[in-house]
Design a protein around this motif. Structure first.
Motif, PDB file in Angstrom:
ATOM      1  N   GLN A   1       0.825  -1.209   0.000  1.00 20.51           N
ATOM      2  CA  GLN A   1       0.000   0.000   0.000  1.00 20.51           C
ATOM      3  C   GLN A   1       0.855   1.254   0.000  1.00 20.51           C
ATOM      4  N   LEU A   2       0.389   2.232  -0.768  1.00 19.74           N
ATOM      5  CA  LEU A   2       0.986   3.564  -0.772  1.00 19.74           C
ATOM      6  C   LEU A   2      -0.046   4.512  -0.174  1.00 19.74           C
ATOM      7  N   LEU A   3       0.353   5.228   0.872  1.00 19.68           N
ATOM      8  CA  LEU A   3      -0.536   6.196   1.517  1.00 19.68           C
ATOM      9  C   LEU A   3       0.081   7.576   1.389  1.00 19.68           C
ATOM     10  N   GLU A   4      -0.733   8.556   1.030  1.00 18.20           N
ATOM     11  CA  GLU A   4      -0.247   9.925   0.873  1.00 18.20           C
ATOM     12  C   GLU A   4      -1.135  10.852   1.690  1.00 18.20           C
ATOM     13  N   GLY A   5      -0.517  11.780   2.403  1.00 18.80           N
ATOM     14  CA  GLY A   5      -1.314  12.731   3.168  1.00 18.80           C
ATOM     15  C   GLY A   5      -0.471  13.445   4.205  1.00 18.80           C
ATOM     16  N   GLU A   6      -1.145  14.213   5.063  1.00 16.58           N
ATOM     17  CA  GLU A   6      -0.467  14.915   6.155  1.00 16.58           C
ATOM     18  C   GLU A   6       0.188  13.903   7.093  1.00 16.58           C
ATOM     19  N   PHE A   7       1.391  14.225   7.547  1.00 17.61           N
ATOM     20  CA  PHE A   7       2.192  13.317   8.373  1.00 17.61           C
ATOM     21  C   PHE A   7       1.398  12.685   9.522  1.00 17.61           C
ATOM     22  N   ASP A   8       0.768  13.525  10.353  1.00 17.84           N
ATOM     23  CA  ASP A   8       0.093  13.004  11.553  1.00 17.84           C
ATOM     24  C   ASP A   8      -1.051  12.055  11.184  1.00 17.84           C
ATOM     25  N   ILE A   9      -1.754  12.399  10.132  1.00 17.91           N
ATOM     26  CA  ILE A   9      -2.913  11.582   9.727  1.00 17.91           C
ATOM     27  C   ILE A   9      -2.434  10.245   9.164  1.00 17.91           C
ATOM     28  N   VAL A  10      -1.387  10.304   8.350  1.00 12.60           N
ATOM     29  CA  VAL A  10      -0.839   9.071   7.761  1.00 12.60           C
ATOM     30  C   VAL A  10      -0.305   8.156   8.873  1.00 12.60           C
ATOM     31  N   MET A  11       0.418   8.736   9.838  1.00 15.69           N
ATOM     32  CA  MET A  11       1.004   7.901  10.894  1.00 15.69           C
ATOM     33  C   MET A  11      -0.066   7.280  11.790  1.00 15.69           C
ATOM     34  N   ALA A  12      -1.100   8.053  12.116  1.00 17.58           N
ATOM     35  CA  ALA A  12      -2.187   7.517  12.955  1.00 17.58           C
ATOM     36  C   ALA A  12      -2.921   6.406  12.205  1.00 17.58           C
ATOM     37  N   LEU A  13      -3.107   6.599  10.909  1.00 19.45           N
ATOM     38  CA  LEU A  13      -3.781   5.578  10.097  1.00 19.45           C
ATOM     39  C   LEU A  13      -2.924   4.313  10.032  1.00 19.45           C
ATOM     40  N   TYR A  14      -1.646   4.484   9.824  1.00 16.51           N
ATOM     41  CA  TYR A  14      -0.752   3.318   9.733  1.00 16.51           C
ATOM     42  C   TYR A  14      -0.761   2.534  11.052  1.00 16.51           C
ATOM     43  N   ASP A  15      -0.840   3.247  12.158  1.00 18.97           N
ATOM     44  CA  ASP A  15      -0.944   2.570  13.468  1.00 18.97           C
ATOM     45  C   ASP A  15      -2.201   1.709  13.527  1.00 18.97           C
ATOM     46  N   ARG A  16      -3.305   2.240  13.001  1.00 21.53           N
ATOM     47  CA  ARG A  16      -4.556   1.463  13.020  1.00 21.53           C
ATOM     48  C   ARG A  16      -4.460   0.259  12.087  1.00 21.53           C
ATOM     49  N   ILE A  17      -3.857   0.476  10.923  1.00 14.78           N
ATOM     50  CA  ILE A  17      -3.719  -0.636   9.963  1.00 14.78           C
ATOM     51  C   ILE A  17      -2.853  -1.745  10.576  1.00 14.78           C
ATOM     52  N   LYS A  18      -1.798  -1.344  11.307  1.00 12.16           N
ATOM     53  CA  LYS A  18      -0.916  -2.349  11.926  1.00 12.16           C
ATOM     54  C   LYS A  18      -1.645  -3.182  12.970  1.00 12.16           C
ATOM     55  N   LYS A  19      -2.662  -2.567  13.581  1.00 11.25           N
ATOM     56  CA  LYS A  19      -3.435  -3.291  14.612  1.00 11.25           C
ATOM     57  C   LYS A  19      -4.605  -4.058  14.008  1.00 11.25           C
ATOM     58  N   ASP A  20      -4.842  -3.863  12.735  1.00  5.16           N
ATOM     59  CA  ASP A  20      -6.007  -4.474  12.088  1.00  5.16           C
ATOM     60  C   ASP A  20      -5.798  -5.987  11.943  1.00  5.16           C
ATOM     61  N   PRO A  21      -6.683  -6.799  12.533  1.00  8.53           N
ATOM     62  CA  PRO A  21      -6.480  -8.255  12.522  1.00  8.53           C
ATOM     63  C   PRO A  21      -6.562  -8.885  11.131  1.00  8.53           C
ATOM     64  N   ARG A  22      -6.958  -8.131  10.124  1.00  8.73           N
ATOM     65  CA  ARG A  22      -7.035  -8.700   8.775  1.00  8.73           C
ATOM     66  C   ARG A  22      -5.672  -8.742   8.081  1.00  8.73           C
ATOM     67  N   ASN A  23      -4.688  -8.150   8.740  1.00  6.55           N
ATOM     68  CA  ASN A  23      -3.318  -8.240   8.195  1.00  6.55           C
ATOM     69  C   ASN A  23      -2.276  -8.170   9.297  1.00  6.55           C
ATOM     70  N   ARG A  24      -1.044  -8.610   8.957  1.00  7.53           N
ATOM     71  CA  ARG A  24       0.035  -8.668   9.960  1.00  7.53           C
ATOM     72  C   ARG A  24       1.390  -8.654   9.258  1.00  7.53           C
ATOM     73  N   ASN A  25       2.447  -8.728  10.066  1.00  5.39           N
ATOM     74  CA  ASN A  25       3.829  -8.743   9.530  1.00  5.39           C
ATOM     75  C   ASN A  25       4.124  -7.535   8.635  1.00  5.39           C
ATOM     76  N   HIS A  26       3.828  -6.356   9.178  1.00  2.00           N
ATOM     77  CA  HIS A  26       4.048  -5.151   8.379  1.00  2.00           C
ATOM     78  C   HIS A  26       5.527  -4.826   8.232  1.00  2.00           C
ATOM     79  N   MET A  27       5.905  -4.429   7.049  1.00  2.78           N
ATOM     80  CA  MET A  27       7.249  -3.904   6.848  1.00  2.78           C
ATOM     81  C   MET A  27       7.146  -2.565   6.130  1.00  2.78           C
TER      82      MET A  27
END
Ligand SMILES: Cc1cc2nc3c(=O)[nH]c(=O)nc-3n(C[C@H](O)[C@H](O)[C@H](O)COP(=O)(O)O)c2cc1C
Length: 135
Positions: free
Chosen positions: A49-75
């Motif tokens: 995935q490629l995410l584009e946006g304001e730093f704080d919003i992108v980082m908060a979203l990435y934190d949620r995606i990392k916790k999302d049980p539908r995926n794991r092993n993020h790099m």
């Protein structure tokens, strides 16, 4: 400040098409409201995935995606400031790719070959190649 984040992750083994539809539906609502754009690719039960946006919003979203049980092993493959969006018009473009497309467009057999310490131009090249086919 505009940021660009690229990561890869493994989908859970039993992920369903419906799960991906749900992810896209949530993503597009949130992203539209929060000026996030980007592209999600799926192949061999892996996400890129490629995410584009304001730093704080992108980082908060990435934190949620990392916790999302539908995926794991993020790099995380890339996190950098950028001057422009690659996908200004996409709240989240999506493409499920087959093996031959990944090989011909990305030069790799699967997304796991993209490593954090390698050249991030490679996954970007794949997004770029795929974006020409998006409708
Ligand atoms: C591979 C993947 C990509 C996702 N991309 C996005 C996205 O671009 N935008 C978004 O809002 N949610 C996205 N999600 C969903 C989030 O993980 C999460 O479900 C959503 O932010 C709602 O979070 P909450 O349930 O903690 O409120 C994605 C999930 C996965 C598994």
């Amino acid at each position: 400040m505009l940021y660009e984040l690229i990561y890869r992750s493994d989908a859970i083994p039993d992920i369903l098409e419906k799960d991906i539809e749900n992810i896209l539906s949530t993503a597009r609502d949130f992203n539209e409201a929060n000026e996030i754009t980007g592209c999600l690719l799926f192949n061999n039960n892996q996400f890129l995935q490629l995410l584009e946006g304001e730093f704080d919003i992108v980082m908060a979203l990435y934190d949620r995606i990392k916790k999302d049980p539908r995926n794991r092993n993020h790099m995380t493959l890339q996190m950098r400031e950028t001057d422009y969006r690659v996908y200004p018009n996409w709240t989240m473009a999506f493409q499920s790719m087959d093996k031959s497309q990944v090989k011909s467009k990305g030069g790799v057999t699967e997304f796991t070959e993209f490593e954090a310490d390698k050249d991030s131009a490679l996954p970007k090249q794949l997004f770029e190649a795929v974006s020409h086919n998006m409708t």
